[in-house]
Design a protein around this motif. Structure first.
Motif, short mmCIF file in Angstrom:
data_model
loop_
_atom_site.label_atom_id
_atom_site.label_comp_id
_atom_site.label_asym_id
_atom_site.label_seq_id
_atom_site.Cartn_x
_atom_site.Cartn_y
_atom_site.Cartn_z
N ARG A 50 -1.01 5.76 -1.47
CA ARG A 50 -2.34 6.24 -1.84
C ARG A 50 -2.47 6.29 -3.36
O ARG A 50 -3.47 5.85 -3.93
N ARG A 51 -1.46 6.79 -4.04
CA ARG A 51 -1.49 6.98 -5.48
C ARG A 51 -1.57 5.65 -6.23
O ARG A 51 -2.27 5.53 -7.23
N HIS A 52 -0.85 4.63 -5.74
CA HIS A 52 -0.78 3.35 -6.44
C HIS A 52 -1.72 2.28 -5.85
O HIS A 52 -1.76 1.17 -6.37
N GLY A 53 -2.43 2.62 -4.79
CA GLY A 53 -3.40 1.68 -4.22
C GLY A 53 -2.78 0.47 -3.55
O GLY A 53 -3.19 -0.66 -3.80
N MET A 54 -1.79 0.70 -2.73
CA MET A 54 -1.14 -0.40 -2.02
C MET A 54 -1.03 -0.05 -0.54
O MET A 54 -1.30 1.07 -0.15
N SER A 55 -0.65 -1.02 0.26
CA SER A 55 -0.57 -0.79 1.70
C SER A 55 0.85 -0.35 2.10
O SER A 55 1.81 -0.61 1.38
N ILE A 99 10.08 -1.37 -8.73
CA ILE A 99 11.31 -0.58 -8.74
C ILE A 99 11.01 0.86 -9.15
O ILE A 99 11.57 1.80 -8.59
N GLY A 100 10.09 1.05 -10.09
CA GLY A 100 9.68 2.39 -10.48
C GLY A 100 9.06 3.16 -9.33
O GLY A 100 9.34 4.35 -9.12
N ILE A 101 8.23 2.49 -8.54
CA ILE A 101 7.60 3.12 -7.37
C ILE A 101 8.67 3.50 -6.35
O ILE A 101 8.64 4.58 -5.77
N SER A 155 6.67 11.13 -0.63
CA SER A 155 6.51 10.38 0.62
C SER A 155 5.90 9.00 0.37
O SER A 155 5.18 8.78 -0.60
N ALA A 156 6.20 8.08 1.28
CA ALA A 156 5.69 6.71 1.17
C ALA A 156 4.17 6.70 1.25
O ALA A 156 3.51 5.96 0.51
N LYS A 157 3.60 7.49 2.13
CA LYS A 157 2.13 7.55 2.26
C LYS A 157 1.48 8.00 0.96
O LYS A 157 0.47 7.45 0.53
#
Length: 82
Positions: free
Chosen positions: A29-34, A12-14, A23-25
Motif C-alpha cells: 500500500r505504501r509503495h503502490g505495488m501489488s 531490496i530496500g523494500i 507487513s507485506a500488505k
C-alpha cells in the motif's frame, strides 16, 4: 514483459523494510505495488544485499555483450547478396 518501475536497490530496500517487521500488505500500500510483485521480488532478491544485486547485474550485462558479439561474428561470416 513490462519492466518494474523500481530499481534493484529500491526493491531490496523494500524487502529490508519487510524484514524489519512491516507487513507485506502495508508495504504494498505504501509503495503502490501489488502483492504478487512483492512476493516475486522476495523470491528473486530475498536475503540479497545491494552489492550482491549489483554483481548479478554486471554478470547479466557481460552475458548480453558476449551473446551480441557472437551474433555479430556470425552475421559477418554470411556472404552479402548483391
Amino acid at each position: 514483459m513490462k519492466r518494474s518501475g523500481f530499481s534493484e536497490e529500491q526493491i531490496i530496500g523494500i524487502l529490508k523494510e519487510n524484514e524489519a517487521s512491516i507487513s507485506a500488505k502495508e508495504l504494498c500500500r505504501r509503495h503502490g505495488m501489488s502483492d504478487p510483485s512483492f512476493y516475486k521480488w522476495k523470491a528473486k532478491f530475498g536475503g540479497m544485499g545491494v552489492s550482491e544485486a549489483a554483481v548479478c547485474g554486471i554478470w547479466k550485462l557481460k552475458k548480453l555483450v558476449a551473446d551480441l558479439s557472437l551474433d555479430k561474428m556470425a552475421l559477418e561470416d554470411v556472404p552479402e547478396k548483391i
